[in-house]
Design a protein around this motif. Structure first.
Motif, mmCIF file in Angstrom:
data_model
loop_
_atom_site.group_PDB
_atom_site.id
_atom_site.type_symbol
_atom_site.label_atom_id
_atom_site.label_comp_id
_atom_site.label_asym_id
_atom_site.label_seq_id
_atom_site.Cartn_x
_atom_site.Cartn_y
_atom_site.Cartn_z
ATOM 1 N N ARG A 112 0.802 -1.268 -0.017
ATOM 2 C CA ARG A 112 -0.046 0.047 -0.095
ATOM 3 C C ARG A 112 0.893 1.119 -0.134
ATOM 4 O O ARG A 112 0.457 2.227 -0.486
ATOM 5 C CB ARG A 112 -1.041 0.054 1.027
ATOM 6 N N GLY A 115 1.984 1.906 -3.491
ATOM 7 C CA GLY A 115 1.063 2.524 -4.332
ATOM 8 C C GLY A 115 0.867 3.932 -3.802
ATOM 9 O O GLY A 115 0.303 4.810 -4.844
ATOM 10 N N GLU A 116 0.980 4.300 -2.659
ATOM 11 C CA GLU A 116 0.689 5.667 -2.253
ATOM 12 C C GLU A 116 1.887 6.395 -2.965
ATOM 13 O O GLU A 116 1.346 7.593 -3.390
ATOM 14 C CB GLU A 116 0.649 5.949 -0.839
ATOM 15 N N THR A 119 1.098 7.066 -6.564
ATOM 16 C CA THR A 119 0.088 8.018 -6.836
ATOM 17 C C THR A 119 0.731 9.164 -7.016
ATOM 18 O O THR A 119 0.635 10.069 -8.004
ATOM 19 C CB THR A 119 -0.922 7.800 -5.793
ATOM 20 N N ARG A 120 1.777 9.568 -6.240
ATOM 21 C CA ARG A 120 2.519 10.825 -6.388
ATOM 22 C C ARG A 120 3.313 11.037 -7.334
ATOM 23 O O ARG A 120 3.766 12.205 -7.954
ATOM 24 C CB ARG A 120 3.268 11.140 -5.200
ATOM 25 N N VAL A 122 3.011 9.277 -10.538
ATOM 26 C CA VAL A 122 2.391 9.208 -11.789
ATOM 27 C C VAL A 122 2.189 10.623 -12.628
ATOM 28 O O VAL A 122 2.373 10.632 -13.839
ATOM 29 C CB VAL A 122 0.841 8.560 -11.490
ATOM 30 N N ARG A 140 0.639 3.326 -12.745
ATOM 31 C CA ARG A 140 -0.796 3.666 -12.789
ATOM 32 C C ARG A 140 -1.653 2.444 -12.021
ATOM 33 O O ARG A 140 -2.606 2.711 -11.497
ATOM 34 C CB ARG A 140 -1.272 3.907 -14.134
ATOM 35 N N ALA A 143 -1.046 2.426 -8.305
ATOM 36 C CA ALA A 143 -1.662 3.626 -7.595
ATOM 37 C C ALA A 143 -3.415 3.407 -7.675
ATOM 38 O O ALA A 143 -4.001 3.499 -6.703
ATOM 39 C CB ALA A 143 -1.340 5.043 -8.616
ATOM 40 N N ALA A 144 -3.813 2.855 -8.777
ATOM 41 C CA ALA A 144 -5.127 2.521 -8.706
ATOM 42 C C ALA A 144 -5.637 1.495 -7.863
ATOM 43 O O ALA A 144 -6.680 1.628 -7.435
ATOM 44 C CB ALA A 144 -5.528 2.175 -10.312
ATOM 45 N N GLN A 147 -5.852 3.050 -4.447
ATOM 46 C CA GLN A 147 -7.130 3.837 -4.442
ATOM 47 C C GLN A 147 -8.359 3.269 -3.917
ATOM 48 O O GLN A 147 -9.181 3.555 -3.464
ATOM 49 C CB GLN A 147 -7.001 4.969 -5.430
#
Length: 149
Positions: A112, A115-116, A119-120, A122, A140, A143-144, A147
């Motif tokens: 996780r 992934g967080e 997200t920053r 991308v 992506r 990140a998806a 989310q």
């Protein structure tokens, strides 16, 4: 005007450097979580095998069940042994289940975090693919997936 643009670019690069450092930390933590999981599971499985000895887990379960049948003297000896080590096997099985759950949670937390950070990353686009070693599609998706959870 050029000074503002240069300042803005420098600011973006500084921000990117911070996020990339977090990415390296997150991926290192994830790799360590995976390694720790493999070692912890191997240790717990080894303990279970040591307790079972020559009996496999399924054979042990069959021997301690209420419907166990004895056809040979060896079956009888195995049944006696299986019942004698019952508490040790149950403890080893419970330990293995706890290790699986704990380690899966540790890996999930590290994933996780990746992934967080993804997200920053991308929004920086293709600039980050070489730095991370991940394609934009992979970043992506990561990140998806985070989310959604």
């Amino acid at each position: 005007m050029e000074a503002e643009t240069t300042e803005r670019i420098d600011g973006l690069l500084d921000e990117l450097a911070v996020v990339l450092a977090e990415w390296r930390s997150a991926t290192r933590d994830h790799d360590q979580a995976i390694t720790h999981q493999a070692r912890a599971l191997a240790t717990a499985e080894h303990r279970l095998c040591a307790v079972l000895g020559t009996l496999g887990l399924q054979r042990w379960r069959n021997l301690v069940s209420a419907r166990a049948q004895v056809y040979t003297a060896l079956d009888g000896l195995d049944m006696i042994r299986a019942r004698r080590i019952r508490s040790e096997v149950e403890a080893a099985v419970a330990d293995l289940a706890a290790v699986r759950a704990d380690e899966a949670e540790r890996v999930a937390v590290a994933w996780r975090r990746m992934g967080e950070v993804a997200t920053r990353l991308v929004p920086y686009g293709p600039l980050v693919t070489d730095a991370t070693g991940y394609s934009m599609a992979e970043l992506r998706r990561l990140a998806a997936a985070v989310q959604k959870h």
